[in-house]
Design a protein around this motif. Structure first.
Motif, PDB file in Angstrom:
ATOM      1  N   ILE A  19      20.682  26.948 -42.436  1.00 39.08           N
ATOM      2  CA  ILE A  19      19.978  25.906 -41.685  1.00 39.08           C
ATOM      3  C   ILE A  19      20.995  25.128 -40.853  1.00 39.08           C
ATOM      4  CG2 ILE A  19      18.629  23.774 -41.866  1.00 39.08           C
ATOM      5  CD1 ILE A  19      17.125  26.320 -42.671  1.00 39.08           C
ATOM      6  N   GLY A  20      20.677  24.884 -39.596  1.00 43.68           N
ATOM      7  CA  GLY A  20      21.536  24.065 -38.748  1.00 43.68           C
ATOM      8  C   GLY A  20      21.074  22.617 -38.735  1.00 43.68           C
ATOM      9  N   VAL A  21      22.024  21.695 -38.762  1.00 45.90           N
ATOM     10  CA  VAL A  21      21.716  20.264 -38.719  1.00 45.90           C
ATOM     11  C   VAL A  21      22.566  19.620 -37.630  1.00 45.90           C
ATOM     12  CG1 VAL A  21      21.664  18.074 -39.974  1.00 45.90           C
ATOM     13  CG2 VAL A  21      21.179  20.218 -41.185  1.00 45.90           C
ATOM     14  N   ILE A  22      21.924  18.892 -36.717  1.00 40.91           N
ATOM     15  CA  ILE A  22      22.653  18.175 -35.667  1.00 40.91           C
ATOM     16  C   ILE A  22      22.425  16.684 -35.859  1.00 40.91           C
ATOM     17  CG2 ILE A  22      22.987  17.838 -33.193  1.00 40.91           C
ATOM     18  CD1 ILE A  22      21.790  20.594 -32.726  1.00 40.91           C
ATOM     19  N   ILE A  23      23.507  15.939 -36.061  1.00 44.26           N
ATOM     20  CA  ILE A  23      23.408  14.488 -36.210  1.00 44.26           C
ATOM     21  C   ILE A  23      24.196  13.809 -35.087  1.00 44.26           C
ATOM     22  CG2 ILE A  23      23.034  14.547 -38.703  1.00 44.26           C
ATOM     23  CD1 ILE A  23      25.999  13.848 -39.062  1.00 44.26           C
ATOM     24  N   PRO A  24      23.790  12.583 -34.700  1.00 44.69           N
ATOM     25  CA  PRO A  24      24.453  11.900 -33.586  1.00 44.69           C
ATOM     26  C   PRO A  24      25.853  11.400 -33.919  1.00 44.69           C
ATOM     27  CG  PRO A  24      22.233  11.043 -33.947  1.00 44.69           C
ATOM     28  CD  PRO A  24      22.592  11.854 -35.146  1.00 44.69           C
ATOM     29  N   GLU A  25      26.059  10.975 -35.170  1.00 50.27           N
ATOM     30  CA  GLU A  25      27.359  10.443 -35.567  1.00 50.27           C
ATOM     31  C   GLU A  25      27.484  10.479 -37.078  1.00 50.27           C
ATOM     32  OE1 GLU A  25      27.617   6.423 -34.174  1.00 50.27           O
ATOM     33  OE2 GLU A  25      25.513   6.040 -34.507  1.00 50.27           O
ATOM     34  N   ILE A  26      28.726  10.420 -37.542  1.00 51.87           N
ATOM     35  CA  ILE A  26      28.978  10.534 -38.975  1.00 51.87           C
ATOM     36  C   ILE A  26      29.334   9.196 -39.608  1.00 51.87           C
ATOM     37  CG2 ILE A  26      31.482  10.951 -38.929  1.00 51.87           C
ATOM     38  CD1 ILE A  26      28.839  12.975 -40.936  1.00 51.87           C
ATOM     39  N   LEU A  80      18.490  20.199 -51.543  1.00 48.58           N
ATOM     40  CA  LEU A  80      17.315  21.062 -51.560  1.00 48.58           C
ATOM     41  C   LEU A  80      17.639  22.445 -51.010  1.00 48.58           C
ATOM     42  CD1 LEU A  80      14.341  21.379 -52.185  1.00 48.58           C
ATOM     43  CD2 LEU A  80      13.816  20.418 -49.924  1.00 48.58           C
ATOM     44  N   ALA A  81      18.471  22.507 -49.959  1.00 46.66           N
ATOM     45  CA  ALA A  81      18.841  23.799 -49.373  1.00 46.66           C
ATOM     46  C   ALA A  81      19.527  24.689 -50.409  1.00 46.66           C
ATOM     47  CB  ALA A  81      19.751  23.594 -48.166  1.00 46.66           C
ATOM     48  N   ASN A  82      20.455  24.110 -51.153  1.00 49.18           N
ATOM     49  CA  ASN A  82      21.158  24.880 -52.178  1.00 49.18           C
ATOM     50  C   ASN A  82      20.202  25.359 -53.261  1.00 49.18           C
ATOM     51  OD1 ASN A  82      23.554  24.491 -50.822  1.00 49.18           O
ATOM     52  ND2 ASN A  82      24.157  22.712 -52.019  1.00 49.18           N
ATOM     53  N   ASP A  83      19.267  24.502 -53.626  1.00 49.09           N
ATOM     54  CA  ASP A  83      18.268  24.881 -54.633  1.00 49.09           C
ATOM     55  C   ASP A  83      17.408  26.055 -54.142  1.00 49.09           C
ATOM     56  OD1 ASP A  83      19.181  22.863 -56.260  1.00 49.09           O
ATOM     57  OD2 ASP A  83      17.536  21.469 -55.811  1.00 49.09           O
ATOM     58  N   LYS A  84      17.201  26.129 -52.829  1.00 48.89           N
ATOM     59  CA  LYS A  84      16.358  27.177 -52.253  1.00 48.89           C
ATOM     60  C   LYS A  84      17.160  28.394 -51.789  1.00 48.89           C
ATOM     61  CE  LYS A  84      12.410  24.849 -52.396  1.00 48.89           C
ATOM     62  NZ  LYS A  84      11.236  25.318 -53.170  1.00 48.89           N
ATOM     63  N   GLY A  85      18.477  28.372 -52.031  1.00 56.02           N
ATOM     64  CA  GLY A  85      19.310  29.511 -51.652  1.00 56.02           C
ATOM     65  C   GLY A  85      19.738  29.533 -50.204  1.00 56.02           C
ATOM     66  N   TYR A  86      19.732  28.371 -49.551  1.00 55.27           N
ATOM     67  CA  TYR A  86      20.154  28.275 -48.154  1.00 55.27           C
ATOM     68  C   TYR A  86      21.503  27.564 -48.039  1.00 55.27           C
ATOM     69  CZ  TYR A  86      15.697  29.741 -46.088  1.00 55.27           C
ATOM     70  OH  TYR A  86      14.592  30.462 -45.695  1.00 55.27           O
ATOM     71  N   ASN A  87      22.248  27.915 -47.010  1.00 52.35           N
ATOM     72  CA  ASN A  87      23.454  27.190 -46.638  1.00 52.35           C
ATOM     73  C   ASN A  87      23.134  26.249 -45.482  1.00 52.35           C
ATOM     74  OD1 ASN A  87      25.299  28.553 -48.451  1.00 52.35           O
ATOM     75  ND2 ASN A  87      25.074  30.344 -47.117  1.00 52.35           N
ATOM     76  N   VAL A  88      23.986  25.244 -45.290  1.00 52.44           N
ATOM     77  CA  VAL A  88      23.770  24.249 -44.231  1.00 52.44           C
ATOM     78  C   VAL A  88      24.980  24.206 -43.306  1.00 52.44           C
ATOM     79  CG1 VAL A  88      23.342  21.820 -43.707  1.00 52.44           C
ATOM     80  CG2 VAL A  88      22.302  22.853 -45.744  1.00 52.44           C
TER      81      VAL A  88
END
Length: 345
Positions: free
Chosen positions: A65-72, A87-95
């Motif tokens: 899954i890709g995530v784009i945020i404006p600032e950290i 949740l991604a890890n629980d569902k077997g996805y990487n971020v």
């Protein structure tokens, strides 16, 4: 001039899935000859050119899954990412996380890279520069290529996708109401330019509270921060004017913490002389001196819900998939920058 055609438009035209269109254009034996001929003729007439990378993305999951945020720097975005990753890890996805740095061009580049067959779907909060330009073509193109998108926090009404937002207006109303019930009558607002959607919503909540309690709004008490590098200097107007506020609501915790710092420079005490409430319950709010009363917008919950909606769309085969807007409720966290500990009934 013929309209630009996409897999999604062809699928809607014939009432079939995007996968069926893809297979028909590839002359797959899985699709009937009659359906294939109609789809191929339609695509030829509109000069359809397949986006092989987008097709690959739809037909072969990357489990990323890709995530784009404006600032950290904002603790809120860190909380959102935490919610997504858990949740991604629980569902077997990487971020895969990308940073736009509030830049339109960087946001476009990030989106292009992630859509290049790298991820199964994208979660994004829109950059301030993009909101200012009001140019959302990169998001529209992404959706037209059949790539699921969820917007969170800063969203664009015109874009047809799933969205997760906080109750910004309601949270701002709660904050302003708290100041009023604490006895404040000259309540200032420190906000962003109106093109920033969340700032505008919070401004509306502030004005709504003033109106309901029959307190006239005063333009001299509204400070719009248009240069993030000189927040201190822009805030001095509050303390050099004819009407010094006895309460201040700031639309984020950085502005609120800076308000308290500038107030001290002018010899005012918080909360004895001026009460301050911020928005977003992050580390700055917790460890400011005094600790900051703030509106909690529950970033972790927002991140989890954004991923739930994204996975739901990724797994859906329904070409008439109904996008949703999910509202996260806000609440007030009372600390030491205000005098009272509870709202009066």
């Amino acid at each position: 001039m013929k309209q630009k055609i996409t897999l999604k438009k062809i699928a809607k035209e014939f009432g079939v899935s995007i996968s069926t269109v893809s297979k028909a254009l590839k002359d797959s034996h899985e699709i009937s000859s009659e359906v294939k001929e109609k789809i191929q003729a339609f695509a030829k007439y509109y000069h359809y050119k397949p986006n092989s990378l987008a097709l690959n993305l739809r037909n072969q999951k990357t489990k990323t899954i890709g995530v784009i945020i404006p600032e950290i720097v904002h603790h809120f975005f860190t909380k959102v990412i935490t919610g997504i990753e858990k949740l991604a890890n629980d569902k077997g996805y990487n971020v895969m996380i990308c940073l736009s740095n509030e830049s339109y061009e960087k946001e476009v580049l990030n989106l292009d890279m992630l859509a290049n067959g790298v991820v199964d779907g994208i979660i994004a909060s829109v950059a301030k520069e993009t909101e200012a330009k009001e140019d959302y073509r990169h998001f529209t193109e992404l959706i037209n290529n059949g790539i699921p998108l969820v917007m969170f926090d800063r969203v664009v009404d015109e874009i047809e996708c799933n969205k997760v937002i906080a109750d910004d207006k309601g949270g701002a109303f709660l904050a302003t109401e708290q100041l009023i019930k604490n006895g404040c009558s000259n309540i200032a607002l420190v906000t962003t330019p109106d093109y920033v959607t969340v700032g505008l919503e919070r401004k509306e909540g502030y004005l709504k509270a003033l109106n309901e309690f029959k307190i006239p709004s005063n333009e001299e008490l509204v400070v719009t921060i248009d240069d993030q590098k000189s927040v201190d200097e822009q805030l001095t107007v509050l303390f050099e004017g004819n009407m010094v506020p006895d309460g201040i609501f700031a639309v984020n915790e950085i502005y609120a913490a800076t308000v308290m710092k500038v107030a001290r420079k002018f010899g005012y005490s918080v909360p004895e002389d001026i009460e301050v409430i911020g928005f977003t319950d992050g580390l700055i709010s917790e460890f400011a001196s005094p600790s900051l009363t703030t509106v909690a917008q529950h970033g972790r919950t927002m991140g989890q819900k954004a991923l739930e909606l994204l996975l739901d769309e990724i797994d859906s085969q329904d070409i008439q998939y109904q996008h949703k807007t999910h509202l996260i409720q806000t609440d007030l966290k009372i600390r030491n920058s205000t005098k009272k500990v509870q709202l009066q009934n």
